[in-house]
Design a protein around this motif. Structure first.
Motif, PDB file in Angstrom:
ATOM      1  N   UNK A   1      35.979  -0.274  14.059  1.00  0.00           N
ATOM      2  CA  UNK A   1      34.517  -0.133  14.054  1.00  0.00           C
ATOM      3  C   UNK A   1      33.936  -1.490  13.672  1.00  0.00           C
ATOM      4  N   UNK A   2      33.201  -2.082  14.594  1.00  0.00           N
ATOM      5  CA  UNK A   2      32.664  -3.429  14.392  1.00  0.00           C
ATOM      6  C   UNK A   2      31.166  -3.438  14.612  1.00  0.00           C
TER       7      UNK A   2
ATOM      8  N   UNK B   1      29.667  -8.886  15.899  1.00  0.00           N
ATOM      9  CA  UNK B   1      31.074  -9.265  15.680  1.00  0.00           C
ATOM     10  C   UNK B   1      31.885  -9.053  16.960  1.00  0.00           C
TER      11      UNK B   1
ATOM     12  N   UNK C   1      27.947  -1.789  22.050  1.00  0.00           N
ATOM     13  CA  UNK C   1      28.778  -2.896  21.572  1.00  0.00           C
ATOM     14  C   UNK C   1      29.983  -3.127  22.483  1.00  0.00           C
TER      15      UNK C   1
ATOM     16  N   UNK D   1      23.190  -5.246  15.314  1.00  0.00           N
ATOM     17  CA  UNK D   1      23.444  -4.941  13.906  1.00  0.00           C
ATOM     18  C   UNK D   1      23.990  -3.523  13.691  1.00  0.00           C
ATOM     19  N   UNK D   2      24.435  -2.887  14.746  1.00  0.00           N
ATOM     20  CA  UNK D   2      24.961  -1.529  14.614  1.00  0.00           C
ATOM     21  C   UNK D   2      26.485  -1.558  14.704  1.00  0.00           C
ATOM     22  N   UNK D   3      27.111  -0.809  13.802  1.00  0.00           N
ATOM     23  CA  UNK D   3      28.578  -0.696  13.790  1.00  0.00           C
ATOM     24  C   UNK D   3      28.988   0.448  14.712  1.00  0.00           C
ATOM     25  N   UNK D   4      29.960   0.168  15.561  1.00  0.00           N
ATOM     26  CA  UNK D   4      30.437   1.187  16.511  1.00  0.00           C
ATOM     27  C   UNK D   4      31.924   0.998  16.748  1.00  0.00           C
ATOM     28  N   UNK D   5      32.565   2.010  17.323  1.00  0.00           N
ATOM     29  CA  UNK D   5      33.966   1.868  17.731  1.00  0.00           C
ATOM     30  C   UNK D   5      34.027   0.904  18.913  1.00  0.00           C
TER      31      UNK D   5
END
Lengths: 378, 173
Positions: free
Chosen positions: A7-8, A12, A141, A173-177
Motif C-alpha cells: 500500500x503506497x 510514491x 495510483x 496523497x492517497x494510499x492504495x494497493x
C-alpha cells in the motif's frame, strides 16, 4: 488478480515508476501537491537507488529549461509540477514540444489562483492543452505508476513530450494497493533512450533555431501530424504493456465501462471515474473515461456514443467564458453522428470540492432529461 | 467495505495512523485506501483522516461521511459536532480517554495517553490507538500492524512503537 500487498501513496508509486525508468536528470521546483514525488526521488538518489543528477532550480520555468538542455544532450529527463508551477512553465512547454524533446512530466492536478487554493481540479493542465504535449489522465495510483512507464516509451518513440496528469491529493496523497513490477521487467519494456540527434561538441548541430514563416508552418504541421499519429502510439503502448504486465486501460485512449446496451453515459477524466463506477449501474449510465486528452480521441468517443440518447460530461475545469474543455471537444466530436445524443455538461470538483455518489446520481438524472445545458456542482 | 474516520489534532499523527492501518490491511491481503482531509495543516487544529478497507478493489474517492468506525485520538475534541456527524446506529467509536464519554453508539475507551507517556515518554497516541482499534474491530491483524510500523518507522522508533501497539491491543477489552 491477487491483491497487491503493498500500500503506497500515489506520489510514491509515481516515484517508483520514474526510478525504474532511470532518467539521467531530474530538475524540479517544489510545489504542492507534487512535492512528495520529487522528495521521494531525491531520497532515492541520496540512498544510491537511482543514478541521476537532481538539479534544484529556482523556478518551474528553469526546471523545464533545464530538462530541455539535458534532454537535448541525449539524456532521459523528468520533472514534476502542479498549478502555478505549470503556469509559470507555460512558455517553455511550447519550446520542449517544438524542439521535439521527449521529456516526461508529472502534473499533480491542482486549481489555479486566485483565490489561493491548493486543492484538486484539472484547470492547470487543461490550460496547457495547446502546448503540443501529449496529456494522459489517470484514475488511480496503479494507473499513475503504469502510465509513467508507458509515457517514457511513447515520448521517445515519437519524439514528443508527455504529461501524465493525476489528480492532486485524491491520487497523489492517497494510499492504495499498488503492484510495483520488477526493475528488470520495466527495463525490458522501456528500451534505452537513443535520440535521433543530440547536442555534442564533436558533432555540432543547431537546435531551436529561428524558423522563418515558410519553415515555421511546416514545424507546426509536423507537430500536429505527430500528435494525430500518437493516437496509435498510445494504443500500442497500452497493448504492449498489457502483454508484459497483464494490465490495460481500455484501448489506451478511452476506457468504456458498462456501455453494453447503455442508453445514457457519462464522459469524464481522472479519479472521479472511480466514484462514478460505484453508482453507474444504479444510476443507469455507462462510463466513457477519456485517458488521452491530447491527442483527442474524437473517433473513439464518437464510436462509443453511437446509439446513445444522451451523454453528460463531468469535468474539473472551465474555459471561463465558454464551457468545460472536455464538454466542448466531446460535443464537437459527436457533431457528425447522424443521430447524435444530447450532451449536457457538469462542472464539478472545482478547487477541491468533493464529488460524492449522490452528486453522480443527481447528475445522471439530469443527463437523462436530455436537455443540452451546462451546470455547476457547487 | 468498512469506512473508518480518524479525528485528532494537527501533530498527533492521525494521517499516519490512517496510512499505517491501510498498509496493515494490505499486508492482510485486503484492499485499502487512506487519505487525509486535505487542508492547510496547523499544529493543534482538529484534523481528520480516512481509511477504507474492503475485500474488493476500492474505487470510491469521496470523503467518508457516514463511517462504520471513528477513532478519536484526543478526547478534548469530543464536544465538536463533526466527531459524531454521520454516525450510524451500529457505528463503533474508539476513543483515547480516561473518562467514560456517553455516545449513542458502542464505544471502546482506552487511556492511550498514559500508556504512550509510559512507553514512549511522549504524548503521541496514534500507534497505540491502532492497537485498540485492531482489538475493537477485529478488522486487521495485530501482527500486520506491527509489520507496517516496522517497515515505515526508523528502527529505534519502530521497536518501541510495535511494543506499544501490542500492549494497547492486549489491554483493550
Amino acid at each position: 488478480m491477487t491483491v497487491p500487498k503493498t500500500v503506497l501513496e500515489g506520489s510514491e508509486a509515481v516515484a517508483e515508476a520514474v526510478r525504474q525508468c532511470k532518467p539521467g536528470v531530474i530538475a524540479a521546483y517544489p510545489i504542492t501537491p507534487q512535492t512528495h514525488v520529487v522528495e521521494t526521488l531525491a531520497r532515492m538518489i541520496a540512498d544510491g537507488e537511482l543514478d541521476a543528477e537532481m538539479i534544484r532550480v529556482e523556478s518551474e520555468q528553469s526546471a523545464m529549461a533545464a530538462c530541455i538542455g539535458s534532454q537535448a544532450t541525449g539524456v532521459r529527463s523528468y520533472t514534476a509540477t502542479a498549478s502555478q508551477g505549470l503556469a509559470l512553465m507555460h512558455e517553455i512547454l511550447f519550446i520542449a514540444s517544438g524542439m521535439r524533446l521527449p521529456i516526461v512530466m508529472t502534473v499533480a492536478n491542482r486549481s489555479l489562483s486566485a483565490p489561493l487554493n491548493i486543492w484538486n481540479d484539472q484547470q492547470d493542465s487543461i490550460a496547457s492543452r495547446d502546448s503540443g504535449w501529449i496529456q494522459l489522465y489517470v484514475e488511480d495510483a496503479q494507473e499513475a505508476y503504469d502510465t509513467h512507464i508507458q509515457a517514457f516509451r511513447i515520448a521517445e518513440e515519437i519524439h514528443n513530450p508527455v504529461m501524465v496528469c493525476m489528480d492532486g491529493f485524491v491520487v497523489s496523497h492517497t494510499y492504495e494497493n499498488v503492484l510495483i513490477e520488477e526493475d528488470s521487467k520495466v527495463s525490458e519494456f522501456l528500451p534505452e533512450y537513443k535520440p535521433l540527434f543530440s547536442l555534442n561538441p564533436k558533432k555540432p548541430v543547431t537546435m531551436g533555431a529561428l524558423g522563418t514563416p515558410e519553415y515555421f508552418v511546416r514545424f507546426r504541421k509536423q507537430q500536429q501530424d505527430t500528435l494525430k499519429k500518437a493516437l496509435e502510439t498510445i494504443s500500442k503502448a497500452n497493448e504492449e504493456f498489457a502483454k508484459a504486465f497483464s494490465r490495460k486501460y481500455g484501448n489506451g485512449l478511452i476506457e468504456t465501462i458498462g456501455m453494453e446496451g447503455a442508453k445514457h453515459a457519462i464522459i469524464t477524466m481522472g479519479s472521479v471515474t472511480g466514484t462514478i463506477r460505484e453508482v453507474a449501474e444504479e444510476a443507469g449510465v455507462g462510463i466513457i473515461r477519456v485517458r488521452s486528452f491530447r491527442p483527442f480521441p474524437a473517433e473513439e468517443i464518437r464510436k462509443a456514443c453511437e446509439g446513445l440518447e444522451s451523454v453528460g460530461v463531468i469535468e474539473k475545469d472551465i474555459s471561463i467564458g465558454a464551457s468545460g474543455a472536455l464538454y466542448d471537444e466531446a460535443r464537437s466530436a459527436l457533431y457528425s453522428l447522424k443521430n447524435r445524443p444530447k450532451v449536457s455538461g457538469f462542472i464539478a470538483g472545482i478547487g477541491g470540492r468533493d464529488i460524492t455518489p449522490s452528486h453522480i446520481l443527481e447528475i445522471a438524472k439530469k443527463i437523462k432529461e436530455g436537455e443540452e445545458r451546462t451546470e455547476w456542482v457547487m | 467495505m468498512i469506512e473508518i474516520r480518524f479525528h485528532g489534532r494537527g501533530g498527533q499523527g492521525a494521517v499516519t495512523a490512517a496510512s499505517l492501518l491501510a498498509k496493515a490491511a494490505g499486508l492482510d491481503g485486503k484492499y485499502a485506501q487512506a487519505f487525509p482531509a486535505f487542508g492547510v495543516e496547523r499544529r493543534g487544529a482538529p484534523v481528520r483522516a480516512f481509511c477504507r478497507i474492503s475485500e474488493r478493489k476500492i474505487t470510491l474517492r469521496s470523503q467518508i461521511y457516514s463511517p462504520d468506525f471513528i477513532v478519536v485520538l484526543d478526547d478534548t475534541l469530543l464536544g465538536l459536532p463533526e466527531i459524531t456527524e454521520g454516525l450510524k446506529k451500529d457505528s463503533v467509536a474508539v476513543i483515547n480517554t480516561k473518562s467514560r464519554p456517553q455516545l449513542k453508539q458502542k464505544t471502546f475507551c482506552y487511556d492511550a495517553t498514559s500508556l504512550a507517556l509510559e512507553m514512549l515518554g511522549k504524548d503521541i497516541v496514534n500507534t497505540a490507538m491502532l492497537g485498540v482499534f485492531a482489538k475493537a474491530s477485529g478488522l486487521v491483524s495485530i501482527s500486520s500492524i506491527e509489520k507496517a510500523i516496522e517497515e515505515n518507522f526508523p528502527p529505534r522508533l519502530a521497536e518501541v512503537n510495535a511494543k506499544l501497539v501490542r500492549t494497547a491491543y492486549e489491554r483493550t477489552e
